[in-house]
Scaffold this motif. Structure first.
Motif, PDB file in Angstrom:
ATOM      1  N   HIS A   5       0.809  -1.215   0.000  1.00 63.40           N
ATOM      2  CA  HIS A   5       0.000   0.000   0.000  1.00 63.40           C
ATOM      3  C   HIS A   5       0.848   1.273   0.000  1.00 63.40           C
ATOM      4  O   HIS A   5       0.458   2.288   0.565  1.00 63.40           O
ATOM      5  CB  HIS A   5      -0.980   0.018   1.165  1.00 63.40           C
ATOM      6  CG  HIS A   5      -1.913  -1.158   1.167  1.00 63.40           C
ATOM      7  ND1 HIS A   5      -2.756  -1.424   0.117  1.00 63.40           N
ATOM      8  CD2 HIS A   5      -2.109  -2.142   2.090  1.00 63.40           C
ATOM      9  CE1 HIS A   5      -3.454  -2.524   0.390  1.00 63.40           C
ATOM     10  NE2 HIS A   5      -3.071  -2.979   1.551  1.00 63.40           N
ATOM     11  N   SER A  53      -0.764   5.272   1.181  1.00 59.96           N
ATOM     12  CA  SER A  53      -2.147   4.772   1.218  1.00 59.96           C
ATOM     13  C   SER A  53      -2.605   4.291  -0.156  1.00 59.96           C
ATOM     14  O   SER A  53      -3.803   4.281  -0.438  1.00 59.96           O
ATOM     15  CB  SER A  53      -3.084   5.865   1.721  1.00 59.96           C
ATOM     16  OG  SER A  53      -3.062   6.984   0.849  1.00 59.96           O
ATOM     17  N   LEU A  56      -5.826   2.036  -0.805  1.00 60.99           N
ATOM     18  CA  LEU A  56      -6.639   1.967   0.409  1.00 60.99           C
ATOM     19  C   LEU A  56      -7.750   3.009   0.370  1.00 60.99           C
ATOM     20  O   LEU A  56      -7.607   4.071  -0.207  1.00 60.99           O
ATOM     21  CB  LEU A  56      -5.776   2.196   1.645  1.00 60.99           C
ATOM     22  CG  LEU A  56      -4.742   1.104   1.953  1.00 60.99           C
ATOM     23  CD1 LEU A  56      -3.873   1.532   3.128  1.00 60.99           C
ATOM     24  CD2 LEU A  56      -5.432  -0.218   2.261  1.00 60.99           C
ATOM     25  N   THR A  84      -9.898   8.409   0.508  1.00 66.83           N
ATOM     26  CA  THR A  84      -8.921   7.719   1.340  1.00 66.83           C
ATOM     27  C   THR A  84      -8.990   8.329   2.739  1.00 66.83           C
ATOM     28  O   THR A  84     -10.026   8.309   3.368  1.00 66.83           O
ATOM     29  CB  THR A  84      -7.515   7.810   0.714  1.00 66.83           C
ATOM     30  OG1 THR A  84      -7.111   9.178   0.606  1.00 66.83           O
ATOM     31  CG2 THR A  84      -7.495   7.178  -0.671  1.00 66.83           C
ATOM     32  N   THR A 105      -4.325   4.902   9.998  1.00 67.87           N
ATOM     33  CA  THR A 105      -4.490   4.070   8.816  1.00 67.87           C
ATOM     34  C   THR A 105      -5.561   3.013   9.043  1.00 67.87           C
ATOM     35  O   THR A 105      -6.066   2.434   8.087  1.00 67.87           O
ATOM     36  CB  THR A 105      -3.166   3.384   8.446  1.00 67.87           C
ATOM     37  OG1 THR A 105      -2.665   2.667   9.590  1.00 67.87           O
ATOM     38  CG2 THR A 105      -2.127   4.404   8.010  1.00 67.87           C
ATOM     39  N   LEU A 108      -8.658   3.318   7.092  1.00 70.73           N
ATOM     40  CA  LEU A 108      -8.634   2.884   5.699  1.00 70.73           C
ATOM     41  C   LEU A 108      -8.872   1.378   5.676  1.00 70.73           C
ATOM     42  O   LEU A 108      -7.963   0.580   5.490  1.00 70.73           O
ATOM     43  CB  LEU A 108      -7.285   3.245   5.065  1.00 70.73           C
ATOM     44  CG  LEU A 108      -6.997   4.743   5.018  1.00 70.73           C
ATOM     45  CD1 LEU A 108      -5.569   5.003   4.562  1.00 70.73           C
ATOM     46  CD2 LEU A 108      -7.965   5.449   4.095  1.00 70.73           C
ATOM     47  N   CYS A 109     -10.127   1.014   5.874  1.00 75.12           N
ATOM     48  CA  CYS A 109     -10.462  -0.394   6.106  1.00 75.12           C
ATOM     49  C   CYS A 109     -10.700  -1.172   4.822  1.00 75.12           C
ATOM     50  O   CYS A 109     -10.797  -2.397   4.855  1.00 75.12           O
ATOM     51  CB  CYS A 109     -11.693  -0.486   7.009  1.00 75.12           C
ATOM     52  SG  CYS A 109     -13.128   0.418   6.372  1.00 75.12           S
ATOM     53  N   ASP A 110     -10.834  -0.502   3.697  1.00 73.67           N
ATOM     54  CA  ASP A 110     -11.098  -1.169   2.428  1.00 73.67           C
ATOM     55  C   ASP A 110      -9.928  -0.959   1.482  1.00 73.67           C
ATOM     56  O   ASP A 110      -9.182   0.009   1.594  1.00 73.67           O
ATOM     57  CB  ASP A 110     -12.379  -0.621   1.783  1.00 73.67           C
ATOM     58  CG  ASP A 110     -13.614  -0.954   2.597  1.00 73.67           C
ATOM     59  OD1 ASP A 110     -13.740  -2.108   3.021  1.00 73.67           O
ATOM     60  OD2 ASP A 110     -14.421  -0.037   2.826  1.00 73.67           O
ATOM     61  N   SER A 111      -9.802  -1.867   0.538  1.00 74.77           N
ATOM     62  CA  SER A 111      -8.740  -1.722  -0.454  1.00 74.77           C
ATOM     63  C   SER A 111      -9.267  -2.146  -1.811  1.00 74.77           C
ATOM     64  O   SER A 111     -10.190  -2.961  -1.911  1.00 74.77           O
ATOM     65  CB  SER A 111      -7.517  -2.566  -0.075  1.00 74.77           C
ATOM     66  OG  SER A 111      -7.837  -3.943  -0.075  1.00 74.77           O
TER      67      SER A 111
END
Length: 360
Positions: A5, A53, A56, A84, A105, A108-111
């Motif tokens: 990331h 990030s 993310l 983000t 960070t 930023l739970c999704d990718s």
């Protein structure tokens, strides 16, 4: 996609004192090893500044394009929206502060890779992908990669930004954007310095650059805050500058503030303030002026500047009536309306649909 990331960045240089200066935005953060900039997502790792990030997100959602807000860009169509964390301004009134002011960070739970985002947008019949919720300038490399993937699959890329960016990265960024809504937060240096932690001039430069030197469709939003940026004089100055430096055909949105973040002691913006601002802007010659965040059928409607006929009637984000020809002209007098219009409008309406990218 980068599994760690993080991504290399281009816009920085070394200083004589050993620090590295980030040249992405006019903050020019000067970093020792291990430090992050004010935006928090760009930081020094060894002898380079990296985006930390990449890929993310704080979440993904399908919105109406009018929510960006864009009223002259593919009206009625759905747009896959995401952001983000972090921001390169420090607005005390931020209404997405849980995202833009995030320093964790973990938020930023999704990718998602650019390819996953495009597959999701196509699967839900979206016409565009929007970088929003926080400013895409700070995730410059990721946003551009997503925009490139969009164009490979016939989708549009949309930037919702405060326009606080330096010339070289600005040129690269908007080369890949099909539409943008720029948040012109006020028309005074005092407001930008004391309330946003920035400066007005770079934003005006961005607006002029987008309008005059790119093919990016441009609309502008100003959030009116009582007793801060809502005087008749300032609204007139802002409107006059748009007409003189850009065009009287650039759509402008005046939207309502509600108390949030560090300005909880301010009262909400009343509807009559938005209506007064719309009237002043029209008196200054602007042809397409809208109100937002409060119910206002007249302020939501697109009128023909030639014959004053209502052409796109809206209730919030919902299109109620459509009187444009398939060629994007007034159906009453034939005047061409600037924008990107399809022969018939989309029918997404006002729905907001969260999506799980990982399942796509």
């Amino acid at each position: 996609m980068n599994t760690d990331h993080s991504s290399s960045t281009r816009y920085w240089h070394a200083l004589e004192n050993g620090k590295l200066q980030c040249d992405l935005c006019p903050r020019f953060c000067k970093l020792n090893d291990g430090q992050r900039g004010l935006c928090f997502v760009r930081g020094r790792v060894g002898n380079e500044i990296r985006l930390l990030s990449y890929g993310l997100s704080s979440g993904f959602c399908i919105d109406p394009i009018e929510k960006k807000p864009l009223n002259h860009f593919l009206p009625g169509t759905p747009v896959l929206s995401f952001g983000t964390a972090g921001c390169n301004l420090a607005c005390r009134f931020c209404q997405n502060w849980d995202i833009s002011r995030s320093r964790y960070t973990e938020s930023l739970c999704d990718s998602a890779s650019p390819e996953q985002l495009v597959r999701t947008a196509v699967a839900h019949d979206c016409r565009s992908i929007a970088f929003t919720y926080n400013d895409p300038v700070i995730f410059h490399e990721y946003a551009i990669d997503v925009a490139k993937a969009c164009h490979q699959h016939g989708l549009n890329s949309v930037a919702v930004s405060a326009g606080y960016v330096c010339p070289a990265p600005r040129e690269e960024f908007y080369r890949h954007m099909d539409a943008a809504n720029i948040d012109l937060k006020a028309f005074s240096e005092r407001f930008y310095k004391n309330i946003c932690g920035g400066h007005l001039a770079p934003v005006l430069e961005t607006l002029e650059y987008i309008y005059h030197q790119t093919n990016t469709w441009l609309e502008i939003t100003t959030l009116l805050i009582p007793d801060e940026n809502d005087t008749d004089r300032e609204i007139a100055q802002l409107s006059r500058w748009i007409g003189e430096h850009l065009s009287d055909e650039v759509p402008v949105h005046f939207t309502a503030f509600h108390p949030d973040w560090k300005m909880m002691n301010h009262r909400p913006t009343p509807l009559d303030t938005l209506q007064r601002a719309r009237m002043i802007a029209r008196e200054e010659g602007l042809k397409y002026v809208y109100t937002g965040n409060l119910p206002d059928p007249e302020g939501n409607t697109t009128y023909c500047p030639e014959c004053n006929s209502p052409l796109i009637k809206r209730s919030g984000y919902m299109i109620l009536d459509w009187a444009l020809t398939p060629q994007g002209k007034c159906g009453h007098c034939g005047h061409r309306i600037p924008g990107y219009f399809e022969p018939t409008p989309g029918h997404w309406g006002s729905r907001r649909l969260p999506v799980n990218i990982s399942r796509q």
